[in-house]
Design an enzyme around this catalytic site. Sequence first.
Site, PDB file in Angstrom:
ATOM      1  N   ILE A  43       0.554   3.424  -4.125  1.00 16.83           N
ATOM      2  CA  ILE A  43      -0.807   3.933  -4.138  1.00 16.83           C
ATOM      3  C   ILE A  43      -0.725   5.452  -4.011  1.00 16.83           C
ATOM      4  O   ILE A  43      -0.279   5.960  -2.977  1.00 16.83           O
ATOM      5  CB  ILE A  43      -1.634   3.334  -2.979  1.00 16.83           C
ATOM      6  CG1 ILE A  43      -1.615   1.801  -3.063  1.00 16.83           C
ATOM      7  CG2 ILE A  43      -3.051   3.892  -2.986  1.00 16.83           C
ATOM      8  CD1 ILE A  43      -2.107   1.101  -1.816  1.00 16.83           C
ATOM      9  N   GLU A  55       7.007  -0.593  -1.221  1.00 17.86           N
ATOM     10  CA  GLU A  55       7.783  -1.244  -0.171  1.00 17.86           C
ATOM     11  C   GLU A  55       7.093  -1.106   1.179  1.00 17.86           C
ATOM     12  O   GLU A  55       6.958  -2.063   1.933  1.00 17.86           O
ATOM     13  CB  GLU A  55       9.191  -0.646  -0.077  1.00 17.86           C
ATOM     14  CG  GLU A  55       9.995  -0.766  -1.346  1.00 17.86           C
ATOM     15  CD  GLU A  55       9.853   0.449  -2.276  1.00 17.86           C
ATOM     16  OE1 GLU A  55       8.705   0.894  -2.537  1.00 17.86           O
ATOM     17  OE2 GLU A  55      10.883   0.944  -2.744  1.00 17.86           O
ATOM     18  N   CYS A  92      11.357   4.819   2.587  1.00 14.26           N
ATOM     19  CA  CYS A  92      11.251   3.354   2.579  1.00 14.26           C
ATOM     20  C   CYS A  92      12.508   2.715   3.155  1.00 14.26           C
ATOM     21  O   CYS A  92      12.432   1.722   3.881  1.00 14.26           O
ATOM     22  CB  CYS A  92      10.985   2.839   1.168  1.00 14.26           C
ATOM     23  SG  CYS A  92       9.299   3.193   0.624  1.00 14.26           S
TER      24      CYS A  92
END
Length: 133
Positions: A43, A55, A92
Amino acid sequence: MENKQLLEIAEQAKENAYVPYSNFHVGAALITKSGKVYTGCNIECASYGGTNCAERTAIFKAVSEGDKDIEAIAIASDNSSKNEITAPCGICRQVIAEFALDIKIILGYSKGDIKEFKIKDLLPHSFTGNDLI
């Protein structure tokens, strides 16, 4: 659940990506040890620091539901259909490692090659809560 199945779910999740700036769709699907699947997509935000990766979206959804025992996470991107992998970014990787160093990372394309790694191999010498003691 087989790696291919989890990757197919990640491929579906990438269709929900909000990517008006990069136009690079990423989807993630994680499965917890209880067997529950959580999905996420990337996003983007005009203020790039507000952007969230697929993730982390999936992980935050799982954790916000009280499910922290992550077994595996599959990642699919626009590169997947070209049979190229997209590995998790550094942030991530750090977030995944927060929950366990043996979490499986599944990369690839459900109709092509699928590669599997452990987060400890993608983030060796990681910084964990044990380092704060």
